[in-house]
Design a protein around this motif. Structure first.
Motif, PDB file in Angstrom:
ATOM      1  N   TRP A  40       0.875  -1.179   0.000  1.00  0.00           N
ATOM      2  CA  TRP A  40       0.000   0.000   0.000  1.00  0.00           C
ATOM      3  C   TRP A  40       0.908   1.223   0.000  1.00  0.00           C
ATOM      4  N   GLY A  43      -0.534   7.380   1.485  1.00  0.00           N
ATOM      5  CA  GLY A  43      -0.319   8.823   1.560  1.00  0.00           C
ATOM      6  C   GLY A  43       0.023   9.251   2.981  1.00  0.00           C
ATOM      7  N   PHE A  44      -0.598   8.579   3.939  1.00  0.00           N
ATOM      8  CA  PHE A  44      -0.313   8.918   5.336  1.00  0.00           C
ATOM      9  C   PHE A  44       1.145   8.627   5.667  1.00  0.00           C
ATOM     10  N   ASP A  54      -0.912  14.531   6.673  1.00  0.00           N
ATOM     11  CA  ASP A  54      -1.481  13.896   5.475  1.00  0.00           C
ATOM     12  C   ASP A  54      -2.672  14.747   5.020  1.00  0.00           C
ATOM     13  N   ASP A  81      -2.161   4.940  -3.247  1.00  0.00           N
ATOM     14  CA  ASP A  81      -3.144   5.796  -2.576  1.00  0.00           C
ATOM     15  C   ASP A  81      -3.053   7.168  -3.256  1.00  0.00           C
ATOM     16  N   ASP A  83      -5.213   9.560  -2.908  1.00  0.00           N
ATOM     17  CA  ASP A  83      -6.043  10.522  -2.172  1.00  0.00           C
ATOM     18  C   ASP A  83      -7.316  10.859  -2.971  1.00  0.00           C
ATOM     19  N   GLU A 110     -10.394   8.509  -3.090  1.00  0.00           N
ATOM     20  CA  GLU A 110     -11.438   8.743  -2.073  1.00  0.00           C
ATOM     21  C   GLU A 110     -12.347   9.910  -2.437  1.00  0.00           C
ATOM     22  N   LYS A 116      -7.583  17.417   1.028  1.00  0.00           N
ATOM     23  CA  LYS A 116      -8.197  16.527   2.006  1.00  0.00           C
ATOM     24  C   LYS A 116      -7.565  16.707   3.390  1.00  0.00           C
ATOM     25  N   ARG A 155     -13.084   4.727  -2.950  1.00  0.00           N
ATOM     26  CA  ARG A 155     -13.130   4.708  -1.476  1.00  0.00           C
ATOM     27  C   ARG A 155     -14.160   5.718  -0.993  1.00  0.00           C
TER      28      ARG A 155
HETATM   29 MG    MG Z   1      -4.270   7.985   2.444  1.00  0.00          MG
END
Ligand code: MG
Ligand code: SPV
Length: 290
Positions: A40, A43-44, A54, A81, A83, A110, A116, A155
């Motif tokens: 994975w 992004g975090f 993030d 990811d 975002d 997402e 975000k 997501r």
């Molecule tokens: Mg993320």
């Protein structure tokens, strides 16, 4: 088999696929070594590795280049990811083309507005995009892929934004209709109940994806019983392990005023050479340096 086909086969199969977050190629190599099905490209974790929140602060190209480096370091699928897709449906088309070319096997996008805020932050600024607009972004992502096996996961953050199960189900169905290959439903609940309810009420063929960070008591055998959850993402355990390990080792060195005690407790330099592929380089030197 290409990583895209490997991941698609897994998603379409009955077994649970497990992937874990990494924020650099070394983390991706260690994920493969540990037996995970994929990586994975969180992004975090990537933001945290830069000591940044993030919150859409790092650019697409920064994350993209990291994904490219991960994909060249390992054969297991990289799930990127992305975002919110870095903008509207037009940005998504650009983004998906570049992530696919960089070697990602999938993207997860997402349904929040840009910029975000991270999902698990208490009191975070969680604003959802209009459902129809996000459907357009999902359709754009699907249309933009070149390899039909490239996986597009939509997501919904409806539960994160406290809109409730009905809204989360409605959005999940809408995104499946728009062509998503999987629906990630994220939850900040400290128990798995909400996700178990979602899974029970899910009435589409499209597989579900979960990130059980907030409800870690939900184990893989229990997720397997849910049947329609095919992919579990362990979202941030690499970066958290690093924080713990670096704190301990750094403090010990300061305390001891030297490295003698920690030396035996951490990976040897030889182990790091192995992870770097030094043996392959030496073999190539023997063959080609004339
Ligand atoms: Mg993320
Ligand atoms: C990430 O790992 O970047 C995620 C999962 O998107 S979460 O941080 O829980 O939002």
């Amino acid at each position: 088999m290409k990583p895209t086909a490997t991941l698609r086969d897994k998603l379409n199969g009955q077994a649970l696929t497990t992937i874990i977050a990494a924020h650099n190629p070394l983390g991706a190599v260690l994920a493969a070594e540990a037996g995970f099905d994929g990586v994975w490209a969180s992004g975090f974790e990537f933001s945290a590795a830069h000591a940044l929140p993030d919150a859409s602060l790092l650019s697409m190209t920064q994350h993209l280049e990291n994904v490219r480096a991960m994909a060249s370091a390992t054969d297991i699928p990289i799930v990127a990811d992305i975002d919110t897709g870095y903008g509207n449906a037009i940005n998504v088309i650009h983004c998906v083309k570049h992530y696919e070319a960089a070697g990602a096997a999938a993207v997860v996008m997402e349904d929040k507005t840009f910029p975000k805020d991270t999902s698990l932050l208490e009191g975070g600024r969680q604003q959802l995009l209009r459902k129809e607009e996000f459907q357009g972004k999902v359709a754009a992502a699907v249309a933009a892929r070149d390899d039909p096996d490239f996986v597009v996961i939509a997501r919904t953050e409806a539960l994160i934004a406290s809109h409730g199960l009905d809204e989360a189900l409605d959005r999940g169905r809408a995104y499946a209709e728009a062509g998503a290959d999987g629906i990630l439903v994220h939850s900040k609940s400290s128990t798995p109940d909400e996700i178990v309810q979602y899974s029970r009420r899910w009435d589409r063929e499209t597989p579900l994806v979960i990130v059980p960070t907030a409800y870690p008591q939900l184990t893989e055998p229990e997720i397997e019983k849910l049947r329609n959850v095919r992919l579990v993402i362990y979202g941030n355990h690499g970066i958290r392990a690093i924080v713990t390990a670096l704190r301990e080792v750094f403090a010990r060195i300061r305390e001891d005023r030297g490295i003698a005690n920690v030396d035996e407790t951490i990976a040897s330099v030889r182990e790091v050479f192995d992870l770097q592929g030094v043996d392959t380089m030496k073999e190539n030197e023997r063959r080609y340096l004339r």
